[in-house]
Design an enzyme around this catalytic site. Sequence first.
Site, PDB file in Angstrom:
ATOM      1  N   GLY A  85     -53.167  48.906 -24.112  1.00  0.00           N
ATOM      2  CA  GLY A  85     -52.742  49.556 -22.877  1.00  0.00           C
ATOM      3  C   GLY A  85     -51.453  49.433 -22.538  1.00  0.00           C
ATOM      4  O   GLY A  85     -50.390  49.519 -23.875  1.00  0.00           O
ATOM      5  N   CYS A  86     -50.510  48.925 -21.448  1.00  0.00           N
ATOM      6  CA  CYS A  86     -49.489  48.802 -21.509  1.00  0.00           C
ATOM      7  C   CYS A  86     -48.609  47.819 -22.356  1.00  0.00           C
ATOM      8  O   CYS A  86     -49.032  46.852 -22.326  1.00  0.00           O
ATOM      9  CB  CYS A  86     -48.927  48.649 -20.030  1.00  0.00           C
ATOM     10  SG  CYS A  86     -47.228  48.407 -19.450  1.00  0.00           S
ATOM     11  N   PHE A  87     -47.590  48.604 -22.965  1.00  0.00           N
ATOM     12  CA  PHE A  87     -47.180  47.515 -24.315  1.00  0.00           C
ATOM     13  C   PHE A  87     -46.268  46.467 -23.460  1.00  0.00           C
ATOM     14  O   PHE A  87     -46.252  45.318 -24.221  1.00  0.00           O
ATOM     15  CB  PHE A  87     -46.419  48.163 -25.169  1.00  0.00           C
ATOM     16  CG  PHE A  87     -45.282  49.094 -24.822  1.00  0.00           C
ATOM     17  CD1 PHE A  87     -44.829  48.921 -23.540  1.00  0.00           C
ATOM     18  CD2 PHE A  87     -45.056  50.299 -25.819  1.00  0.00           C
ATOM     19  CE1 PHE A  87     -43.807  49.870 -23.387  1.00  0.00           C
ATOM     20  CE2 PHE A  87     -44.119  51.149 -25.441  1.00  0.00           C
ATOM     21  CZ  PHE A  87     -43.377  51.012 -24.159  1.00  0.00           C
ATOM     22  N   TRP A  88     -45.909  46.425 -22.455  1.00  0.00           N
ATOM     23  CA  TRP A  88     -45.133  45.321 -21.906  1.00  0.00           C
ATOM     24  C   TRP A  88     -45.943  44.081 -21.534  1.00  0.00           C
ATOM     25  O   TRP A  88     -45.458  43.098 -21.935  1.00  0.00           O
ATOM     26  CB  TRP A  88     -44.663  45.690 -20.310  1.00  0.00           C
ATOM     27  CG  TRP A  88     -43.544  46.861 -20.245  1.00  0.00           C
ATOM     28  CD1 TRP A  88     -43.083  47.372 -21.136  1.00  0.00           C
ATOM     29  CD2 TRP A  88     -43.652  47.804 -18.807  1.00  0.00           C
ATOM     30  NE1 TRP A  88     -42.495  48.603 -20.670  1.00  0.00           N
ATOM     31  CE2 TRP A  88     -42.892  48.729 -19.397  1.00  0.00           C
ATOM     32  CE3 TRP A  88     -44.014  47.538 -17.607  1.00  0.00           C
ATOM     33  CZ2 TRP A  88     -42.328  49.607 -18.357  1.00  0.00           C
ATOM     34  CZ3 TRP A  88     -43.620  48.354 -16.497  1.00  0.00           C
ATOM     35  CH2 TRP A  88     -42.802  49.365 -17.181  1.00  0.00           C
ATOM     36  N   ASP A 146     -53.613  51.867 -15.757  1.00  0.00           N
ATOM     37  CA  ASP A 146     -52.944  52.662 -16.451  1.00  0.00           C
ATOM     38  C   ASP A 146     -54.197  53.643 -17.265  1.00  0.00           C
ATOM     39  O   ASP A 146     -55.024  53.246 -17.906  1.00  0.00           O
ATOM     40  CB  ASP A 146     -52.110  52.151 -17.955  1.00  0.00           C
ATOM     41  CG  ASP A 146     -51.119  51.508 -17.224  1.00  0.00           C
ATOM     42  OD1 ASP A 146     -50.440  51.737 -16.338  1.00  0.00           O
ATOM     43  OD2 ASP A 146     -50.741  50.226 -17.592  1.00  0.00           O
TER      44      ASP A 146
END
Length: 156
Positions: free
Chosen positions: A9-12, A88
């Site tokens: 998912g979101c890499f952050w 996301d």
Amino acid sequence: MKKIVLAGGCFWGMEAYFERFDGILRTEVGYANGDTANPTYQEVCTNTTGHAEVLLLEYNPEVMPLESILEHFWKVIDPTLLNRQGGDIGSQYRTGIYYVDDAELDLLLRSKNKEQEKHKKPIVTEIEPLKCYYPAEDYHQNYLKKNPGGYCHIHF
């Protein structure tokens, strides 16, 4: 030092989660296994490049073995969701494990099979060789350290 590339998912959030562990020597967020050379974040967000948002991990396997990395990975994703994690949605948010060492494939598949026992729906997490990797823009690196209130689908 060894390398593995994870899409969750979101890499952050993936970066903020994994950088906390002993044995993780370096993290870098980027884009992997797509069809476009040197994609930008804006291009990847169009859902047309084929790239996934990923986390490149460099680690010391004597301190943090790959088995442990995978156990942590499975804890922070829903491997049964196709092209989404948290809020996301899009193919760039798919889950995947992209390896650089062919000798690790059996271990990766065993880990996936073990995780499948916990789910009724099939796991859709990709396990593939790393075909290409491009670092994300500087403002994405260590994003949640720079923006402590930033969005994250992972609950720490």
